[in-house]
Structures are given as C-alpha cells and as structure tokens.
Design an enzyme around this catalytic site. Sequence first.
Site, PDB file in Angstrom:
ATOM      1  N   GLY A  45       0.864  -1.158   0.124  1.00  0.00           N
ATOM      2  CA  GLY A  45       0.014  -0.020  -0.114  1.00  0.00           C
ATOM      3  C   GLY A  45       0.788   1.259  -0.060  1.00  0.00           C
ATOM      4  N   GLN A  50       3.425   9.804   0.707  1.00  0.00           N
ATOM      5  CA  GLN A  50       4.560   9.292   1.042  1.00  0.00           C
ATOM      6  C   GLN A  50       5.512   9.433  -0.017  1.00  0.00           C
ATOM      7  OE1 GLN A  50       2.476   5.553   1.906  1.00  0.00           O
ATOM      8  NE2 GLN A  50       4.475   5.288   3.429  1.00  0.00           N
ATOM      9  N   CYS A  93       6.028  -0.221   7.447  1.00  0.00           N
ATOM     10  CA  CYS A  93       5.792   1.162   6.849  1.00  0.00           C
ATOM     11  C   CYS A  93       6.698   1.406   6.041  1.00  0.00           C
ATOM     12  CB  CYS A  93       5.298   2.282   7.562  1.00  0.00           C
ATOM     13  SG  CYS A  93       4.873   3.648   6.707  1.00  0.00           S
ATOM     14  N   LEU A  94       6.778   1.803   4.629  1.00  0.00           N
ATOM     15  CA  LEU A  94       7.800   2.035   3.636  1.00  0.00           C
ATOM     16  C   LEU A  94       8.312   3.638   4.216  1.00  0.00           C
ATOM     17  CD1 LEU A  94       6.118   1.123   0.320  1.00  0.00           C
ATOM     18  CD2 LEU A  94       7.966   0.145   1.700  1.00  0.00           C
ATOM     19  N   HIS A 135      -4.273   1.869   7.461  1.00  0.00           N
ATOM     20  CA  HIS A 135      -3.013   2.308   7.566  1.00  0.00           C
ATOM     21  C   HIS A 135      -2.676   3.490   6.667  1.00  0.00           C
ATOM     22  CE1 HIS A 135       1.480   1.635   8.196  1.00  0.00           C
ATOM     23  NE2 HIS A 135       1.619   2.441   7.064  1.00  0.00           N
ATOM     24  N   GLU A 136      -3.262   3.275   5.310  1.00  0.00           N
ATOM     25  CA  GLU A 136      -2.892   4.232   4.303  1.00  0.00           C
ATOM     26  C   GLU A 136      -3.974   5.683   4.554  1.00  0.00           C
ATOM     27  OE1 GLU A 136      -0.413   3.790   2.829  1.00  0.00           O
ATOM     28  OE2 GLU A 136      -0.065   1.687   2.961  1.00  0.00           O
ATOM     29  N   HIS A 139      -2.017   7.834   6.745  1.00  0.00           N
ATOM     30  CA  HIS A 139      -1.079   8.454   6.237  1.00  0.00           C
ATOM     31  C   HIS A 139      -1.960   9.607   5.614  1.00  0.00           C
ATOM     32  CE1 HIS A 139       2.706   6.392   6.201  1.00  0.00           C
ATOM     33  NE2 HIS A 139       2.041   5.237   5.761  1.00  0.00           N
TER      34      HIS A 139
HETATM   35 NI    NI Z   1       3.007   3.616   5.851  1.00  0.00          NI
END
Ligand code: NI
Length: 171
Positions: A45, A50, A93-94, A135-136, A139
């Site tokens: 995701g 991000q 998380c990236l 989660h997204e 963000h």
């Molecule tokens: Ni994340």
Amino acid sequence: MVREIVTYPAEVLTKPTEKVDCVDREIERLVKDMFETMYHAEGVGLAANQIGVPLSVMVIDTSPKEDAPDLKLVLINPEIVSSEGRIKYKEGCLSFPGLSVEVERARKVRVKALNEHGEPVELELEDFPAIVFQHELDHLQGITFIDRLKGWRRRMALEKYRKLQREAQKV
Ligand code: NI
C-alpha cells in the site's frame, strides 16, 4: 516512474492531505507512479504523501501476500462509512524502513471513495486489506502508525526507529 519515498519525520507525512477535485491526466500519472514506486519497494500500500504529493490518493495491492486476496485498488478521497470488530497486526511502513509495530484497528470497514476513473465506489474490506486501507487512510490524514501507539510503546518504537536510522547512515 519510480519516485523517492519520503521517510519519517518529514513534514508531509504529518499533515492531512487535500482532496482531489478532478481525476484528470495528472492524477492518472500520479497513480501510475505510485504503483511503480510501491512495487519497486515491495510494499502492499502507498499514500500519495509518501512520495511527497499532499493529495488524498492511495494505492493498494495485497496480492504479494500469500494468504490475502488478489486485490488491487486505487482510492481517491477515501472515507470510512462504518467499521466493526478489532484486529491486531504487526505492521510495517515504507516511510519507516525496518520498523514494525503491532497496531490494533477495525477488522472490517465499509469504504467510500472515487476510483481511478473518478467514479464513486463503495466497498467492504476485511482482515488484511482492511488493515492496509486503514494504515494508508491514516497517512492521508497525517497520521503514522506510531501515532496509533501510546505511552512507552510509542517511545520505544521511536527509539528503535532512530537507532535503525543511525545504523543505516553508517553503511
Ligand atoms: Ni505506511
């Protein structure tokens, strides 16, 4: 085009994103870049902020996870209509390379959004896809997964992340 992923504590990750007024060519290109960036980083995701774009756009593809459905989604201006149940999951998380923390979220969510063609869609997600979505969505609202932790759990996660960052800089 694979874009650079912004890592915490970049400001763009801590501010709510703006809604998209018009799903045009520019959004189409953004979505394409988001998928390329997400696949390149082996994520499931990605939120637009991000990659430094403060717009309410997310992409999801849960197919790389073996026990999750082959689900690929583009959600623009997403919202939760209703939710039920609770589920705990160890998330990555990236924007926090190397860190994983256990977060509790709703197990099932009903979601309203626009798709990549700008058409309104409503869908129900549960278990892993619901976790990724929430989660997204966080963000897009300027919330990261460590904000879902309280007290010493949050402090420990931050400390661990800072340590990981220091180690990464040494290499
Ligand atoms: Ni994340």
